[in-house]
Motif scaffolding. Structure first.
Motif, PDB file in Angstrom:
ATOM      1  N   GLN A 191       1.050  -0.827  -7.343  1.00 35.89           N
ATOM      2  CA  GLN A 191       0.411   0.286  -6.658  1.00 35.89           C
ATOM      3  C   GLN A 191      -0.041  -0.114  -5.261  1.00 35.89           C
ATOM      4  O   GLN A 191       0.181   0.617  -4.279  1.00 35.89           O
ATOM      5  N   ASP A 192      -0.664  -1.267  -5.139  1.00 39.83           N
ATOM      6  CA  ASP A 192      -1.173  -1.723  -3.836  1.00 39.83           C
ATOM      7  C   ASP A 192      -0.039  -2.038  -2.859  1.00 39.83           C
ATOM      8  O   ASP A 192      -0.138  -1.743  -1.668  1.00 39.83           O
ATOM      9  N   LYS A 193       1.034  -2.621  -3.381  1.00 39.29           N
ATOM     10  CA  LYS A 193       2.126  -3.058  -2.501  1.00 39.29           C
ATOM     11  C   LYS A 193       2.900  -1.880  -1.923  1.00 39.29           C
ATOM     12  O   LYS A 193       3.288  -1.894  -0.742  1.00 39.29           O
ATOM     13  N   TYR A 194       3.132  -0.833  -2.730  1.00 41.40           N
ATOM     14  CA  TYR A 194       3.965   0.289  -2.287  1.00 41.40           C
ATOM     15  C   TYR A 194       3.156   1.571  -2.073  1.00 41.40           C
ATOM     16  O   TYR A 194       3.705   2.664  -2.101  1.00 41.40           O
ATOM     17  N   LEU A 195       1.847   1.427  -1.853  1.00 39.59           N
ATOM     18  CA  LEU A 195       0.967   2.587  -1.724  1.00 39.59           C
ATOM     19  C   LEU A 195       1.380   3.524  -0.594  1.00 39.59           C
ATOM     20  O   LEU A 195       1.294   4.747  -0.724  1.00 39.59           O
ATOM     21  N   ASN A 196       1.849   2.983   0.510  1.00 35.50           N
ATOM     22  CA  ASN A 196       2.187   3.801   1.677  1.00 35.50           C
ATOM     23  C   ASN A 196       3.641   4.270   1.689  1.00 35.50           C
ATOM     24  O   ASN A 196       4.081   4.895   2.655  1.00 35.50           O
ATOM     25  N   ASP A 197       4.379   3.977   0.630  1.00 36.90           N
ATOM     26  CA  ASP A 197       5.790   4.390   0.567  1.00 36.90           C
ATOM     27  C   ASP A 197       5.901   5.888   0.273  1.00 36.90           C
ATOM     28  O   ASP A 197       5.140   6.435  -0.533  1.00 36.90           O
ATOM     29  N   THR A 198       6.864   6.507   0.914  1.00 35.16           N
ATOM     30  CA  THR A 198       7.255   7.862   0.513  1.00 35.16           C
ATOM     31  C   THR A 198       8.183   7.738  -0.686  1.00 35.16           C
ATOM     32  O   THR A 198       8.651   6.630  -1.012  1.00 35.16           O
TER      33      THR A 198
END
Length: 266
Positions: free
Chosen positions: A148-155
């Protein structure tokens, strides 16, 4: 003529030294371990450390002090260990020979299905008792919180292109055919208009402690991860097995020297 005795004694002295931190680590886990995984590891580690102490002492005393019965006991244990290790290596290759993730078009990760893996492995993870412990370990390992933290800003399109691990793809997100609306990597909204026959869609929950830990895809992802680790372990076991055979052969020479000494004394 005495080289074999000295060599066996030296190797077992090193093994005895290595067993001390193993026992200490096991005792430390028993005192400090808070998670289910840590508590599960403490007893095997302590038993392994004590076993290595016992075997190394038998080999050291038997070879260096010419105690034939101890050296015979050491060789017997070594022989059984070689047989067990050989059997485990063959077993690991057999049960991990079947199963692999399915490549998805336009996706950076694979899809994992439980039915693709060996029946023996399937039976282990389908056991409610076993899976409850495994699920607790997965939750404690923070595999999905780090996802969750690693890809939080991914669309969503960008998330689809990420190279996710088997555990991340199987346990931390719902299956693609569920048609859920994307909010964040571990938060998805169910779409009432999309009907899927995949049972994992009903098992999904946005609760960080649940997610898809009850899904078949999560069990399959775990088995794929286990398969990869077991194959690496099997390769290491082969190298270790060759080493044990060499040590066993040298130990047999040391035992022969002991018998010769006893014969001359008589």
């Amino acid at each position: 003529m005495r080289l074999s005795n000295n060599l066996v004694g030296f190797l077992n002295f090193l093994t005895f030294l290595c067993s001390i931190p193993i026992v200490v680590a096991g005792v430390w886990l028993s005192k400090q371990g808070n998670t289910e995984c840590e508590k599960f590891l403490e007893k095997p580690i302590i038993i392994l450390g004590i076993f290595l102490m016992f075997v190394s002492l038998a080999g050291f005393i038997g070879s260096c002090f010419r105690v034939s019965w101890l050296l015979w006991l050491y060789l017997l244990i070594m022989f059984l260990l070689i047989v067990v290790l050989f059997g485990y290596t063959i077993f690991a290759f057999v049960v991990t020979n079947k199963g692999a993730g399915t490549v998805l078009s336009g996706k950076g990760y694979k899809e994992y299905k439980l039915g693709d893996y060996s029946h023996w492995l399937q039976k282990r993870v389908n056991s409610t008792k076993n899976w409850n412990k495994i699920r607790s370990c997965l939750s404690d390992s923070k595999v999905c919180s780090s996802f969750q933290d690693k890809y939080l800003n991914d669309t969503l399109p960008l998330l689809y292109t990420e190279n996710l691990s088997a555990l991340q793809a199987g346990c931390c997100k719902p299956s693609d055919d569920c048609g859920f609306a994307y909010v964040s990597p571990t938060v998805w909204t169910k779409n009432a208009t999309v009907v899927s026959t995949n049972p994992d869609c009903n098992a999904w929950d946005n609760d960080p402690k649940v997610l898809c830990f009850n899904c078949q895809s999560c069990k399959a992802g775990l088995l794929d991860n286990l398969k990869s680790n077991w194959k690496k372990t099997a390769v290491v076991n082969i190298v270790f097995l060759i080493f044990l055979v060499i040590v066993y052969s040298v130990g047999c020479c040391a035992f022969r020297n002991n018998r010769r000494d006893n014969y001359y004394k008589q």
